[in-house]
Design a protein around this motif. Sequence first.
Motif, PDB file in Angstrom:
ATOM      1  N   GLY A   1       1.808   2.838  -3.578  1.00  0.00           N
ATOM      2  CA  GLY A   1       0.688   3.064  -3.853  1.00  0.00           C
ATOM      3  C   GLY A   1      -0.118   2.692  -4.804  1.00  0.00           C
ATOM      4  N   SER A   2       0.062   1.128  -4.600  1.00  0.00           N
ATOM      5  CA  SER A   2      -0.575  -0.005  -5.304  1.00  0.00           C
ATOM      6  C   SER A   2      -1.758  -0.518  -4.357  1.00  0.00           C
ATOM      7  CB  SER A   2       0.593  -1.787  -5.295  1.00  0.00           C
ATOM      8  OG  SER A   2       1.384  -1.138  -6.634  1.00  0.00           O
TER       9      SER A   2
ATOM     10  N   LEU B   1       0.815  -1.246  -0.227  1.00  0.00           N
ATOM     11  CA  LEU B   1      -0.230  -0.066   0.050  1.00  0.00           C
ATOM     12  C   LEU B   1       0.930   1.411   0.271  1.00  0.00           C
ATOM     13  CD1 LEU B   1      -2.600  -0.843   2.994  1.00  0.00           C
ATOM     14  CD2 LEU B   1      -2.995  -0.786   0.204  1.00  0.00           C
TER      15      LEU B   1
ATOM     16  N   ARG C   1       7.607   9.688  -0.988  1.00  0.00           N
ATOM     17  CA  ARG C   1       7.200   8.447  -0.251  1.00  0.00           C
ATOM     18  C   ARG C   1       7.734   8.782   1.409  1.00  0.00           C
ATOM     19  NH1 ARG C   1       4.141   6.738  -3.069  1.00  0.00           N
ATOM     20  NH2 ARG C   1       4.088   5.639  -3.834  1.00  0.00           N
TER      21      ARG C   1
ATOM     22  N   ARG D   1      -8.135   6.073  -9.584  1.00  0.00           N
ATOM     23  CA  ARG D   1      -9.349   5.744  -9.606  1.00  0.00           C
ATOM     24  C   ARG D   1     -10.268   6.287  -9.100  1.00  0.00           C
ATOM     25  NH1 ARG D   1      -9.242  -0.207 -10.976  1.00  0.00           N
ATOM     26  NH2 ARG D   1      -7.072  -0.317 -11.180  1.00  0.00           N
TER      27      ARG D   1
ATOM     28  N   TRP E   1       5.845   1.427 -13.795  1.00  0.00           N
ATOM     29  CA  TRP E   1       6.596   2.383 -15.143  1.00  0.00           C
ATOM     30  C   TRP E   1       5.436   2.312 -15.872  1.00  0.00           C
ATOM     31  CZ3 TRP E   1       7.545  -2.406 -12.604  1.00  0.00           C
ATOM     32  CH2 TRP E   1       7.042  -3.381 -13.202  1.00  0.00           C
TER      33      TRP E   1
ATOM     34  N   GLY F   1       0.382   6.960   0.013  1.00  0.00           N
ATOM     35  CA  GLY F   1      -0.486   5.452  -1.042  1.00  0.00           C
ATOM     36  C   GLY F   1      -0.294   6.455  -2.445  1.00  0.00           C
ATOM     37  N   LEU F   2       0.948   7.305  -2.739  1.00  0.00           N
ATOM     38  CA  LEU F   2       0.368   8.060  -4.404  1.00  0.00           C
ATOM     39  C   LEU F   2       1.127   7.264  -5.179  1.00  0.00           C
ATOM     40  CD1 LEU F   2       0.007  10.533  -5.973  1.00  0.00           C
ATOM     41  CD2 LEU F   2       2.395  11.661  -5.084  1.00  0.00           C
ATOM     42  N   PRO F   3       0.017   7.144  -5.784  1.00  0.00           N
ATOM     43  CA  PRO F   3       0.829   5.961  -7.212  1.00  0.00           C
ATOM     44  C   PRO F   3       2.008   6.491  -7.472  1.00  0.00           C
ATOM     45  CG  PRO F   3      -1.819   5.726  -6.980  1.00  0.00           C
ATOM     46  CD  PRO F   3      -1.073   6.940  -6.199  1.00  0.00           C
TER      47      PRO F   3
ATOM     48  N   VAL G   1      -2.559  -7.317 -15.040  1.00  0.00           N
ATOM     49  CA  VAL G   1      -3.231  -7.218 -14.472  1.00  0.00           C
ATOM     50  C   VAL G   1      -2.048  -6.576 -13.195  1.00  0.00           C
ATOM     51  CG1 VAL G   1      -4.803  -7.008 -12.451  1.00  0.00           C
ATOM     52  CG2 VAL G   1      -5.714  -7.914 -14.863  1.00  0.00           C
ATOM     53  N   PHE G   2      -1.436  -7.600 -12.448  1.00  0.00           N
ATOM     54  CA  PHE G   2      -0.534  -7.529 -11.684  1.00  0.00           C
ATOM     55  C   PHE G   2       1.074  -6.517 -12.413  1.00  0.00           C
ATOM     56  CE2 PHE G   2      -3.208 -10.786 -10.541  1.00  0.00           C
ATOM     57  CZ  PHE G   2      -4.189  -9.763  -9.071  1.00  0.00           C
TER      58      PHE G   2
ATOM     59  N   ASP H   1      -8.087  -2.564  -6.723  1.00  0.00           N
ATOM     60  CA  ASP H   1      -8.474  -2.269  -7.629  1.00  0.00           C
ATOM     61  C   ASP H   1      -7.334  -3.277  -8.618  1.00  0.00           C
ATOM     62  OD1 ASP H   1      -8.759   1.371  -7.037  1.00  0.00           O
ATOM     63  OD2 ASP H   1      -6.248   1.224  -7.585  1.00  0.00           O
ATOM     64  N   LEU H   2      -6.475  -3.897  -8.076  1.00  0.00           N
ATOM     65  CA  LEU H   2      -5.854  -5.211  -8.684  1.00  0.00           C
ATOM     66  C   LEU H   2      -7.573  -6.134  -9.286  1.00  0.00           C
ATOM     67  CD1 LEU H   2      -2.401  -5.099  -7.522  1.00  0.00           C
ATOM     68  CD2 LEU H   2      -3.040  -4.410  -9.740  1.00  0.00           C
TER      69      LEU H   2
ATOM     70  N   PHE I   1       2.590  -4.897 -12.192  1.00  0.00           N
ATOM     71  CA  PHE I   1       3.265  -3.616 -11.741  1.00  0.00           C
ATOM     72  C   PHE I   1       3.853  -4.294  -9.952  1.00  0.00           C
ATOM     73  CE2 PHE I   1       1.763  -0.019 -14.027  1.00  0.00           C
ATOM     74  CZ  PHE I   1       2.446   0.353 -14.599  1.00  0.00           C
ATOM     75  N   VAL I   2       2.843  -5.544  -9.747  1.00  0.00           N
ATOM     76  CA  VAL I   2       3.169  -5.794  -8.146  1.00  0.00           C
ATOM     77  C   VAL I   2       4.213  -6.642  -8.836  1.00  0.00           C
ATOM     78  CG1 VAL I   2       1.892  -3.926  -7.131  1.00  0.00           C
ATOM     79  CG2 VAL I   2       1.289  -6.717  -8.523  1.00  0.00           C
TER      80      VAL I   2
ATOM     81  N   ASP J   1      -9.613  -4.789 -11.341  1.00  0.00           N
ATOM     82  CA  ASP J   1      -9.329  -5.177 -12.620  1.00  0.00           C
ATOM     83  C   ASP J   1      -9.456  -6.796 -13.294  1.00  0.00           C
ATOM     84  OD1 ASP J   1      -8.239  -3.176 -12.987  1.00  0.00           O
ATOM     85  OD2 ASP J   1      -6.330  -2.821 -12.987  1.00  0.00           O
TER      86      ASP J   1
ATOM     87  N   THR K   1       5.568   2.708  -7.815  1.00  0.00           N
ATOM     88  CA  THR K   1       4.359   2.060  -8.126  1.00  0.00           C
ATOM     89  C   THR K   1       4.286   1.368  -9.376  1.00  0.00           C
ATOM     90  OG1 THR K   1       3.011   3.419  -6.780  1.00  0.00           O
ATOM     91  CG2 THR K   1       1.974   1.571  -7.751  1.00  0.00           C
TER      92      THR K   1
ATOM     93  N   LYS L   1      -5.339   2.728 -14.816  1.00  0.00           N
ATOM     94  CA  LYS L   1      -5.150   1.046 -13.728  1.00  0.00           C
ATOM     95  C   LYS L   1      -4.957   2.053 -12.108  1.00  0.00           C
ATOM     96  CE  LYS L   1      -2.345  -2.757 -13.763  1.00  0.00           C
ATOM     97  NZ  LYS L   1      -3.040  -3.540 -13.051  1.00  0.00           N
TER      98      LYS L   1
END
Lengths: 675, 121
Positions: free
Chosen positions: A162-163, A159, B68, B120, B101, B75-77, A218-219, A167-168, A221-222, A171, B99, B117
């Motif tokens: 920023g993820s 978290l 950060r 939101r 790239w 929580g900022l992307p 979907v995943f 949201d995931l 970035f993580v 998606d 978060t 993505k």
Amino acid sequence: MSSMDPTEAFRQEASELFETLEGALLDLGLRPDDRELVDSAFRALHTIKGSGAMFGFDRVAAFTHEFETAFELVRKGEIKPTQELIAVALAAKDYIRALIEAPDSADSIIGDAILDDLKRFVSPTAQVLPVGSNADIPPVSESRPAGWQLRLEFESHILRNGSNPIDLLDDLCKLGPCFVVPLTDGVPLLDELEPEDCYLKWDVTLHGACDKAAIDDVFMFVQDEMKLTLAQVERAAPVLAMPIADVELAAPPAPAPTAASVPAAAEPAAPSERKREEPRRTEERGIATVRVQAERLDELMDRVGELVIAQARLSQLAAVGSDLSIKMIAEEIERLAASLRDTTMGARMVPIGSLFGRFRRLVHDLSRDLGKPVEFVTSGEDTELDKTMIECLADPLVHLIRNAIDHGIEDTETRAAAGKTEQGRIELQAIHSGAQVLVTVKDNGGGLNTARIRAKAEELIAPGAAMSDHEIHQFLFHPGFSTAQTISALSGRGVGMDVVKRTIENMRGSIDLSTKAGEGTTVTLRLPLTLAIIEGLLIRVGEGRYIIPLPAVEECVELTAEDERSRGRNFLNVRGNLVPFLRLRDILDVPGAPGQHQKTIIISTGETRVGLVADQIIGNHQTVIKSLSKLHSDVTIFSGATILGDGTAALILDVAQLVALAQSRAEKQQMSEAA
Amino acid sequence: MATVLTVDDSPSIRQMIKVVLEPAGHNVIEAGDGAQGLAKAQAGKLDLVITDLNMPVMNGLELIRALRKLPSQVGLPIVFLTTESNDALKQEAKSAGATGWITKPFKPEQLLAVVNKLVRS
């Protein structure tokens, strides 16, 4: 049934056909060579298809057609029905059933998956199939999966970067209908909880034939900050169609119209909310579908009653002995018996409050129509009664409440003239009293006009006959008896009280009226509980042991020497209040002298309190109420009997009767003292 | 509508991001280097940061680490711009707290996909 809606008739017919089909398929598993079974399954399918098309179940017809086609090889005897094939066929059957019974919840993705499976099983002999259709069928090894089973485990810092797992999940839901279950076992206690950390894991069942690349996307970035466990689901279980539909209902508006899942939240609190949601829904479905014959429940209840008694004996034996392991088993059985008892009781019993709620509206409307302001008070809503009994009670109570407003409560001018509040009051009360439940409807109106009832009654009996007021009031329960001068829409037709009485008596209950001129009327319905288990206070009087229902017990006090001296007066001073008391030794005709330390148990029914003097208070007792036989129907002070742990019987005292007895004695005493 | 901060020393990249995102309804703020970007982030609430890594004054990695640490932007992307060839740098940026790239060169739809993505409504 000619009046039946044709669609409903089809549903019923289909339901029988499904049974045939299922039976045939299951038998086929045991006897794969039985041609008759194959044919019977086919006939059922064919009828479902034909009728389905006729009644507008187009999806059923289309799917069943596909199913039939795929199954054709089995019918021709070219392939043997293997266990796997039967499993798919059963799934297909369930799916068709879902299409008919709950078309909205049946997802065509599942249907397609089933058909794919079916084709896969029957297609190895591919030369039989035309070339064109062969192209549609992917090779077995690369068969399109019906769905994916995923487990998402994120690193705790996810978290902060920023993820957002929500949201995931969102998606993921866009790829196909998802069934998301959060796993909360990693969530620590509140004081160890780091608000910015992610502790949750998720299990996702994704229905839909998307490729792995789409999921990876979907995943994207993580991927290196999570553990993604991914497995193909070969067959989407049609059973899951229901939960999916439910989740859809429970979900807040999802960003995409195709998303069919709850975006499980990252906050630890939210998933628990979702978990709560789920069992409740399952429960609702259970109530809607499980029907058990009442007699079976009665039998079950009897067995449980016997079990509780046997268990009490075991507990007693174990308590006396010194074997620790027996004690442990006895405790375990006690716990199990108690929960089994509660569950069984719960299966039949519903709180009467569900019924009371309906009357609020009735009183409101009547009071408006008649221009009589009425306050409606209910109590004892959580008193539980047999469900069937509650249903039977609705009409009699409607009638009694109507009567109370129409006849009982006076109009505002009369009330004002009599010095009463303008607003009338109707009380609806339910209480447990021994083996009975008392439901009372009480108004504070003008009371019954005994003279007028008598005058009317004398049309039926010899004028001037000696009758008590109570006897006169019984005429109200005669069919066709009405004293109303004018017939209103509500009452006065003389139909009603006799019906009420009959209904109550059919439930083996009784109805009673009491009235005081100028103060109002109370109608009491006494309803039996053929078998119930209550908490009781076990007492000893002489050699006999008795049970007082615990809810009626207010307190236990020592009978002091001073109280003893007041013999004859029979009043007890409880913190400044005079409470009449009854010596159980006298009432039960126990010979011999009482012990030194007699106890008084203060019992109450509503506002009235009465003391009962006993020799000894033994303690709490789980009481299985057994009704007394008809031979004992004239015994008023006992409402039932129970069997104690040592096998002897104990009688259950009827609190309401004892209170009434004490009151009448006290009144007599006051009158004789006054004289 | 989201507020997107684009940090890049190349005005043409910033311009391109703006041209893509503004018609999609987003509000785009620009900064020419990490220090400017940090100042903009301190000044107001952001929904997304798109930053280059190689910049004068304060580079992208430093900006990510600084962002950060900002309590107002939890929580900022943060998305960084990178090239296909540089995997080590990608890892470094991720561990700094990024978060996601965007790989250069990118097409407008790729940019929009990433923004949608991570942002939101």
